[in-house]
Design a protein around this motif. Structure first.
Motif, PDB file in Angstrom:
ATOM      1  N   UNK A 218     -20.279  60.560  28.170  1.00  0.00           N
ATOM      2  CA  UNK A 218     -21.248  61.272  27.361  1.00  0.00           C
ATOM      3  C   UNK A 218     -22.520  60.502  27.083  1.00  0.00           C
ATOM      4  N   UNK A 219     -22.436  59.190  26.958  1.00  0.00           N
ATOM      5  CA  UNK A 219     -23.623  58.388  26.650  1.00  0.00           C
ATOM      6  C   UNK A 219     -24.647  58.467  27.776  1.00  0.00           C
ATOM      7  N   UNK A 220     -24.187  58.394  29.013  1.00  0.00           N
ATOM      8  CA  UNK A 220     -25.109  58.459  30.149  1.00  0.00           C
ATOM      9  C   UNK A 220     -25.758  59.831  30.205  1.00  0.00           C
ATOM     10  N   UNK A 221     -24.985  60.883  30.001  1.00  0.00           N
ATOM     11  CA  UNK A 221     -25.544  62.229  30.009  1.00  0.00           C
ATOM     12  C   UNK A 221     -26.570  62.405  28.896  1.00  0.00           C
ATOM     13  N   UNK A 222     -26.264  61.920  27.709  1.00  0.00           N
ATOM     14  CA  UNK A 222     -27.179  62.055  26.577  1.00  0.00           C
ATOM     15  C   UNK A 222     -28.472  61.286  26.819  1.00  0.00           C
ATOM     16  N   UNK A 223     -28.354  60.073  27.308  1.00  0.00           N
ATOM     17  CA  UNK A 223     -29.540  59.257  27.570  1.00  0.00           C
ATOM     18  C   UNK A 223     -30.362  59.859  28.698  1.00  0.00           C
ATOM     19  N   UNK A 224     -29.712  60.295  29.752  1.00  0.00           N
ATOM     20  CA  UNK A 224     -30.427  60.921  30.872  1.00  0.00           C
ATOM     21  C   UNK A 224     -31.161  62.176  30.415  1.00  0.00           C
ATOM     22  N   UNK A 225     -30.508  62.972  29.575  1.00  0.00           N
ATOM     23  CA  UNK A 225     -31.137  64.182  29.052  1.00  0.00           C
ATOM     24  C   UNK A 225     -32.345  63.836  28.178  1.00  0.00           C
ATOM     25  N   UNK A 226     -32.202  62.829  27.331  1.00  0.00           N
ATOM     26  CA  UNK A 226     -33.313  62.418  26.471  1.00  0.00           C
ATOM     27  C   UNK A 226     -34.482  61.898  27.306  1.00  0.00           C
ATOM     28  N   UNK A 227     -34.168  61.111  28.328  1.00  0.00           N
ATOM     29  CA  UNK A 227     -35.224  60.596  29.194  1.00  0.00           C
ATOM     30  C   UNK A 227     -35.934  61.744  29.912  1.00  0.00           C
ATOM     31  N   UNK A 228     -35.171  62.744  30.362  1.00  0.00           N
ATOM     32  CA  UNK A 228     -35.758  63.894  31.037  1.00  0.00           C
ATOM     33  C   UNK A 228     -36.605  64.751  30.110  1.00  0.00           C
ATOM     34  N   UNK A 229     -36.183  64.868  28.874  1.00  0.00           N
ATOM     35  CA  UNK A 229     -36.917  65.684  27.902  1.00  0.00           C
ATOM     36  C   UNK A 229     -38.181  64.997  27.403  1.00  0.00           C
ATOM     37  N   UNK A 230     -38.257  63.689  27.566  1.00  0.00           N
ATOM     38  CA  UNK A 230     -39.397  62.915  27.055  1.00  0.00           C
ATOM     39  C   UNK A 230     -39.991  62.055  28.164  1.00  0.00           C
ATOM     40  N   UNK A 231     -40.285  62.682  29.298  1.00  0.00           N
ATOM     41  CA  UNK A 231     -40.786  61.927  30.452  1.00  0.00           C
ATOM     42  C   UNK A 231     -42.092  61.192  30.168  1.00  0.00           C
ATOM     43  N   UNK A 232     -42.876  61.675  29.222  1.00  0.00           N
ATOM     44  CA  UNK A 232     -44.134  60.993  28.927  1.00  0.00           C
ATOM     45  C   UNK A 232     -43.986  59.971  27.801  1.00  0.00           C
ATOM     46  N   UNK A 233     -42.790  59.848  27.257  1.00  0.00           N
ATOM     47  CA  UNK A 233     -42.554  58.920  26.163  1.00  0.00           C
ATOM     48  C   UNK A 233     -42.044  57.580  26.647  1.00  0.00           C
ATOM     49  N   UNK A 234     -42.944  56.631  26.754  1.00  0.00           N
ATOM     50  CA  UNK A 234     -42.572  55.309  27.257  1.00  0.00           C
ATOM     51  C   UNK A 234     -41.461  54.653  26.436  1.00  0.00           C
ATOM     52  N   UNK A 235     -41.498  54.704  25.098  1.00  0.00           N
ATOM     53  CA  UNK A 235     -40.405  54.072  24.336  1.00  0.00           C
ATOM     54  C   UNK A 235     -39.030  54.685  24.640  1.00  0.00           C
ATOM     55  N   UNK A 236     -38.990  55.986  24.865  1.00  0.00           N
ATOM     56  CA  UNK A 236     -37.714  56.643  25.195  1.00  0.00           C
ATOM     57  C   UNK A 236     -37.216  56.145  26.550  1.00  0.00           C
ATOM     58  N   UNK A 237     -38.130  56.031  27.506  1.00  0.00           N
ATOM     59  CA  UNK A 237     -37.751  55.562  28.836  1.00  0.00           C
ATOM     60  C   UNK A 237     -37.242  54.122  28.779  1.00  0.00           C
ATOM     61  N   UNK A 238     -37.930  53.286  28.027  1.00  0.00           N
ATOM     62  CA  UNK A 238     -37.521  51.882  27.927  1.00  0.00           C
ATOM     63  C   UNK A 238     -36.139  51.746  27.280  1.00  0.00           C
ATOM     64  N   UNK A 239     -35.900  52.491  26.218  1.00  0.00           N
ATOM     65  CA  UNK A 239     -34.581  52.445  25.567  1.00  0.00           C
ATOM     66  C   UNK A 239     -33.498  52.970  26.492  1.00  0.00           C
ATOM     67  N   UNK A 240     -33.803  54.057  27.191  1.00  0.00           N
ATOM     68  CA  UNK A 240     -32.842  54.608  28.136  1.00  0.00           C
ATOM     69  C   UNK A 240     -32.529  53.634  29.257  1.00  0.00           C
ATOM     70  N   UNK A 241     -33.558  52.989  29.758  1.00  0.00           N
ATOM     71  CA  UNK A 241     -33.364  52.000  30.816  1.00  0.00           C
ATOM     72  C   UNK A 241     -32.453  50.865  30.376  1.00  0.00           C
ATOM     73  N   UNK A 242     -32.627  50.427  29.140  1.00  0.00           N
ATOM     74  CA  UNK A 242     -31.803  49.312  28.652  1.00  0.00           C
ATOM     75  C   UNK A 242     -30.328  49.696  28.644  1.00  0.00           C
ATOM     76  N   UNK A 243     -30.031  50.904  28.221  1.00  0.00           N
ATOM     77  CA  UNK A 243     -28.636  51.348  28.236  1.00  0.00           C
ATOM     78  C   UNK A 243     -28.139  51.486  29.670  1.00  0.00           C
TER      79      UNK A 243
END
Length: 108
Positions: A2-27
């Protein structure tokens, strides 16, 4: 996982949000380095999220470096290598290297 799905979904929903991408990448990177969780990252959207962020932030060296590292870690598992290619990961790495010619950590 579930964590990967949630993070992937958040990254997809906020493609222009650099902080979201960086946090997602770290996970994703944290999971990609562990052999027992590589398949979860690959199977539940981690490759797509990584490649999409790399495309969205082509001129941001840190995003390209982390993206290349995630894909490199995933590629250590022979079961995910072809999937990385099918999902645009190879093109993503080449684009990162072309866009970041002066950033040695993208070329490692």
């Amino acid at each position: 996982m579930g964590a990967v799905q949630a993070v992937s979904a958040a990254m997809g929903a906020h493609l222009s949000g650099l902080p979201v991408q960086e946090c997602g990448y770290k996970l994703l990177l944290g999971l990609a380095v562990c052999p027992s969780t590589v398949s979860f990252v690959a199977d539940f959207g981690g490759i797509d999220a990584t490649v999409a962020a790399m495309r969205s932030f082509l001129q941001v060296p840190a995003v390209q470096e982390l993206g290349c590292n995630i894909l490199a870690q995933l590629a250590r598992d022979s079961n995910t290598t072809a999937e990385i290619g099918r999902r645009g990961g190879i093109r993503g790495v080449v684009s990162a290297m072309e866009a970041q010619l002066t950033v040695p950590t993208v070329h490692v």
